[in-house]
Design a protein around this motif. Sequence first.
Motif, PDB file in Angstrom:
ATOM      1  N   GLN A  35       0.651  -1.160  -0.027  1.00  0.00           N
ATOM      2  CA  GLN A  35       0.124   0.040   0.139  1.00  0.00           C
ATOM      3  C   GLN A  35       0.810   1.094  -0.083  1.00  0.00           C
ATOM      4  O   GLN A  35       0.588   2.192  -0.812  1.00  0.00           O
ATOM      5  CB  GLN A  35      -0.868  -0.062   1.102  1.00  0.00           C
ATOM      6  N   ARG A  36       2.004   1.320   0.857  1.00  0.00           N
ATOM      7  CA  ARG A  36       2.844   2.307   0.798  1.00  0.00           C
ATOM      8  C   ARG A  36       3.550   2.654  -0.461  1.00  0.00           C
ATOM      9  O   ARG A  36       3.496   3.803  -1.066  1.00  0.00           O
ATOM     10  CB  ARG A  36       3.945   2.187   1.706  1.00  0.00           C
ATOM     11  N   TYR A  37       3.738   1.626  -1.137  1.00  0.00           N
ATOM     12  CA  TYR A  37       4.515   1.753  -2.555  1.00  0.00           C
ATOM     13  C   TYR A  37       3.443   1.951  -3.397  1.00  0.00           C
ATOM     14  O   TYR A  37       3.749   3.060  -4.211  1.00  0.00           O
ATOM     15  CB  TYR A  37       5.065   0.213  -2.965  1.00  0.00           C
ATOM     16  N   ALA A  38       2.191   1.513  -3.299  1.00  0.00           N
ATOM     17  CA  ALA A  38       1.323   2.314  -4.427  1.00  0.00           C
ATOM     18  C   ALA A  38       1.037   3.716  -4.413  1.00  0.00           C
ATOM     19  O   ALA A  38       0.890   4.469  -5.271  1.00  0.00           O
ATOM     20  CB  ALA A  38       0.139   1.471  -4.180  1.00  0.00           C
ATOM     21  N   ASP A  39       0.774   3.961  -3.033  1.00  0.00           N
ATOM     22  CA  ASP A  39       0.673   5.460  -2.678  1.00  0.00           C
ATOM     23  C   ASP A  39       1.868   6.230  -3.042  1.00  0.00           C
ATOM     24  O   ASP A  39       1.535   7.304  -3.833  1.00  0.00           O
ATOM     25  CB  ASP A  39       0.419   5.604  -1.143  1.00  0.00           C
ATOM     26  N   GLU A  40       3.028   6.079  -2.979  1.00  0.00           N
ATOM     27  CA  GLU A  40       4.153   6.756  -3.197  1.00  0.00           C
ATOM     28  C   GLU A  40       4.232   6.732  -4.890  1.00  0.00           C
ATOM     29  O   GLU A  40       4.831   7.765  -5.525  1.00  0.00           O
ATOM     30  CB  GLU A  40       5.420   5.844  -2.824  1.00  0.00           C
ATOM     31  N   ARG A  41       3.676   5.709  -5.461  1.00  0.00           N
ATOM     32  CA  ARG A  41       3.793   5.710  -7.110  1.00  0.00           C
ATOM     33  C   ARG A  41       2.917   6.588  -7.442  1.00  0.00           C
ATOM     34  O   ARG A  41       3.221   7.378  -8.466  1.00  0.00           O
ATOM     35  CB  ARG A  41       3.581   3.998  -7.598  1.00  0.00           C
ATOM     36  N   ASP A  42       1.616   6.653  -6.852  1.00  0.00           N
ATOM     37  CA  ASP A  42       0.697   7.655  -7.291  1.00  0.00           C
ATOM     38  C   ASP A  42       1.120   8.961  -7.153  1.00  0.00           C
ATOM     39  O   ASP A  42       0.978   9.890  -7.961  1.00  0.00           O
ATOM     40  CB  ASP A  42      -0.657   7.409  -6.673  1.00  0.00           C
ATOM     41  N   VAL A  43       1.942   9.418  -5.884  1.00  0.00           N
ATOM     42  CA  VAL A  43       2.335  10.714  -5.701  1.00  0.00           C
ATOM     43  C   VAL A  43       3.228  10.945  -6.720  1.00  0.00           C
ATOM     44  O   VAL A  43       3.242  11.997  -7.460  1.00  0.00           O
ATOM     45  CB  VAL A  43       2.766  10.896  -4.256  1.00  0.00           C
ATOM     46  N   HIS A  44       4.196  10.147  -6.836  1.00  0.00           N
ATOM     47  CA  HIS A  44       5.142  10.587  -7.756  1.00  0.00           C
ATOM     48  C   HIS A  44       4.721  10.752  -9.399  1.00  0.00           C
ATOM     49  O   HIS A  44       5.136  11.505 -10.006  1.00  0.00           O
ATOM     50  CB  HIS A  44       6.200   9.290  -7.823  1.00  0.00           C
ATOM     51  N   SER A  45       3.510   9.963  -9.904  1.00  0.00           N
ATOM     52  CA  SER A  45       2.984  10.158 -11.032  1.00  0.00           C
ATOM     53  C   SER A  45       2.364  11.451 -11.312  1.00  0.00           C
ATOM     54  O   SER A  45       2.608  12.151 -12.107  1.00  0.00           O
ATOM     55  CB  SER A  45       2.191   9.018 -11.497  1.00  0.00           C
TER      56      SER A  45
END
Length: 126
Positions: A35-45
Amino acid sequence: MLFSTPTQWLAVAVALIAGWLFGLASHPGGRKWKQRYADERDVHSRNRKDFDSRLAERDARIKELERENARLASATPVATSAPVLAPTRVAAPAPASRTVAQSAARPAGTTRARWFDWNNSAPTHG
């Protein structure tokens, strides 16, 4: 040689397997990290899209300024028929007889020099 008997090798194997099982048992699971990885990926995009849009706006503004610069460079200068006036002299203001504003580092009404009042005039003793 460190391990020379089969009993020692068996103790090492049991210790490794016990450590592996203990590590699996104490592991918190992968959901939190996924979940943390997915959140970070979304913020980065989102940040990347915002950055790309700002780059596009910057490039458009640069092109607009270059067109304006080229137009002004090729334009003929405008001749004025008005006479050029000599600059007028303005009298310098009279020096103030008292200090109008004090430093923000010194509270109002105090005359004693503080620690960081290097530029302010303070009474000298001696």
